[in-house]
Design a protein around this motif. Structure first.
Motif, PDB file in Angstrom:
ATOM      1  N   GLN A   1       7.137   0.038  -4.598  1.00  0.00           N
ATOM      2  CA  GLN A   1       6.051   0.573  -5.672  1.00  0.00           C
ATOM      3  C   GLN A   1       5.802  -0.075  -6.902  1.00  0.00           C
ATOM      4  O   GLN A   1       4.583  -0.258  -7.094  1.00  0.00           O
ATOM      5  CB  GLN A   1       7.070   1.758  -6.034  1.00  0.00           C
ATOM      6  CG  GLN A   1       6.094   2.683  -6.864  1.00  0.00           C
ATOM      7  CD  GLN A   1       4.984   3.358  -6.355  1.00  0.00           C
ATOM      8  OE1 GLN A   1       5.326   3.912  -5.125  1.00  0.00           O
ATOM      9  NE2 GLN A   1       4.031   3.212  -6.763  1.00  0.00           N
ATOM     10  N   ARG A   2       6.589  -0.940  -7.266  1.00  0.00           N
ATOM     11  CA  ARG A   2       6.217  -1.767  -8.382  1.00  0.00           C
ATOM     12  C   ARG A   2       5.179  -3.060  -8.054  1.00  0.00           C
ATOM     13  O   ARG A   2       4.153  -3.189  -8.585  1.00  0.00           O
ATOM     14  CB  ARG A   2       7.441  -2.632  -9.154  1.00  0.00           C
ATOM     15  CG  ARG A   2       8.187  -1.437 -10.145  1.00  0.00           C
ATOM     16  CD  ARG A   2       9.273  -2.095 -10.901  1.00  0.00           C
ATOM     17  NE  ARG A   2       9.866  -1.204 -11.692  1.00  0.00           N
ATOM     18  CZ  ARG A   2      11.240  -0.720 -11.722  1.00  0.00           C
ATOM     19  NH1 ARG A   2      11.992  -1.754 -10.782  1.00  0.00           N
ATOM     20  NH2 ARG A   2      11.784  -0.056 -12.099  1.00  0.00           N
TER      21      ARG A   2
ATOM     22  N   THR B   1       0.872  -1.157  -0.057  1.00  0.00           N
ATOM     23  CA  THR B   1       0.051   0.056  -0.016  1.00  0.00           C
ATOM     24  C   THR B   1       0.767   1.159  -0.142  1.00  0.00           C
ATOM     25  O   THR B   1       2.062   1.059   0.223  1.00  0.00           O
ATOM     26  CB  THR B   1      -0.823   0.046   1.277  1.00  0.00           C
ATOM     27  OG1 THR B   1      -0.072   0.154   2.399  1.00  0.00           O
ATOM     28  CG2 THR B   1      -1.824  -1.239   1.366  1.00  0.00           C
ATOM     29  N   ASP B   2       0.118   2.604  -0.328  1.00  0.00           N
ATOM     30  CA  ASP B   2       0.999   3.739  -0.089  1.00  0.00           C
ATOM     31  C   ASP B   2       1.464   4.030   1.295  1.00  0.00           C
ATOM     32  O   ASP B   2       2.359   4.585   1.289  1.00  0.00           O
ATOM     33  CB  ASP B   2      -0.017   4.655  -0.693  1.00  0.00           C
ATOM     34  CG  ASP B   2      -0.148   4.664  -2.279  1.00  0.00           C
ATOM     35  OD1 ASP B   2       0.661   4.184  -2.924  1.00  0.00           O
ATOM     36  OD2 ASP B   2      -1.008   5.313  -2.573  1.00  0.00           O
TER      37      ASP B   2
ATOM     38  N   THR C   1       3.187  -2.885  -5.440  1.00  0.00           N
ATOM     39  CA  THR C   1       2.074  -2.283  -4.992  1.00  0.00           C
ATOM     40  C   THR C   1       1.193  -1.911  -6.113  1.00  0.00           C
ATOM     41  O   THR C   1      -0.263  -2.249  -6.073  1.00  0.00           O
ATOM     42  CB  THR C   1       2.287  -0.824  -4.197  1.00  0.00           C
ATOM     43  OG1 THR C   1       3.149  -1.211  -3.194  1.00  0.00           O
ATOM     44  CG2 THR C   1       1.133  -0.241  -3.968  1.00  0.00           C
ATOM     45  N   THR C   2       1.832  -1.371  -7.238  1.00  0.00           N
ATOM     46  CA  THR C   2       1.106  -1.152  -8.525  1.00  0.00           C
ATOM     47  C   THR C   2       0.460  -2.447  -9.209  1.00  0.00           C
ATOM     48  O   THR C   2      -0.647  -2.495  -9.537  1.00  0.00           O
ATOM     49  CB  THR C   2       2.112  -0.533  -9.413  1.00  0.00           C
ATOM     50  OG1 THR C   2       2.576   0.648  -8.976  1.00  0.00           O
ATOM     51  CG2 THR C   2       1.344  -0.138 -10.918  1.00  0.00           C
TER      52      THR C   2
ATOM     53  N   ALA D   1      -2.475  -3.599  -7.024  1.00  0.00           N
ATOM     54  CA  ALA D   1      -3.704  -2.777  -7.265  1.00  0.00           C
ATOM     55  C   ALA D   1      -4.264  -3.079  -8.675  1.00  0.00           C
ATOM     56  O   ALA D   1      -5.470  -3.066  -8.931  1.00  0.00           O
ATOM     57  CB  ALA D   1      -3.204  -1.358  -7.506  1.00  0.00           C
ATOM     58  N   ASP D   2      -3.442  -3.263  -9.852  1.00  0.00           N
ATOM     59  CA  ASP D   2      -3.832  -3.850 -11.062  1.00  0.00           C
ATOM     60  C   ASP D   2      -4.605  -5.204 -10.919  1.00  0.00           C
ATOM     61  O   ASP D   2      -5.664  -5.558 -11.483  1.00  0.00           O
ATOM     62  CB  ASP D   2      -2.558  -3.860 -12.124  1.00  0.00           C
ATOM     63  CG  ASP D   2      -2.166  -2.579 -12.419  1.00  0.00           C
ATOM     64  OD1 ASP D   2      -2.790  -1.430 -12.053  1.00  0.00           O
ATOM     65  OD2 ASP D   2      -1.123  -2.566 -12.934  1.00  0.00           O
TER      66      ASP D   2
END
Length: 159
Positions: A146-147, A83-84, A149-150, A153-154
């Motif tokens: 970051q990758r 998560t962020d 997390t992305t 989310a996708d």
């Protein structure tokens, strides 16, 4: 193989122990050591407070990293690591390491001008290199987080 749960428990135990040791170090040991140094070497007594401040600053930077690690462990336990919020805590770690590195480089450069013993310079070069490696590894780990997390989310948007 040790389970993730036990690893988190053990890490938390050692983080608490390390944090406690650092509190004693920054409140008693470091100021006391530099006071003693000033008493034994009056010609270098002027270095007492700058040295104390720098040493305590480095300890505080390590404590910030410990707190951020604790927060990340909490996110792992809650399955919220991708998560962020996790990225923000990694950013806190990177900035604490960067702040410690900047002061370390400043001390290293200062010592380069005044040191009469090359051993001190080699030691500070080792410290500077070590902190550089740790900081750069954290930046790479942040990019991987970051990758991931992305990607998560996708994946959740597809499901």
């Amino acid at each position: 193989m040790i389970s993730e749960r036990w690893a988190v428990i053990a890490l938390r135990f050692f983080l608490v122990a390390l944090f406690g040791i650092l509190v004693v170090l920054e409140t008693l040991s470091i100021p006391g050591s530099y006071r003693y140094m000033a008493e034994q070497n009056p010609d270098q007594a002027w270095m007492r407070w700058p040295s104390t401040i720098v040493a305590v600053f480095w300890v505080v930077c390590v404590q910030v990293v410990i707190v951020a690690t604790w927060k990340l462990l909490t996110l792992v336990r809650k399955d919220l690591i991708f998560t962020d919020a996790a990225i923000r805590w990694v950013d806190v770690m990177v900035w604490a390491i960067a702040a410690a590195w900047v002061v370390l480089v400043g001390v290293f450069v200062y010592l380069g001008f005044i040191a009469d013993d090359p051993g001190v310079l080699v030691l500070f070069f080792l410290f500077t290199t070590g902190v550089s490696v740790i900081g750069l590894v954290m930046i790479v780990m942040r990019a991987l987080l970051q990758r991931a997390t992305t990607l998560r989310a996708d994946m959740e948007s597809v499901i």
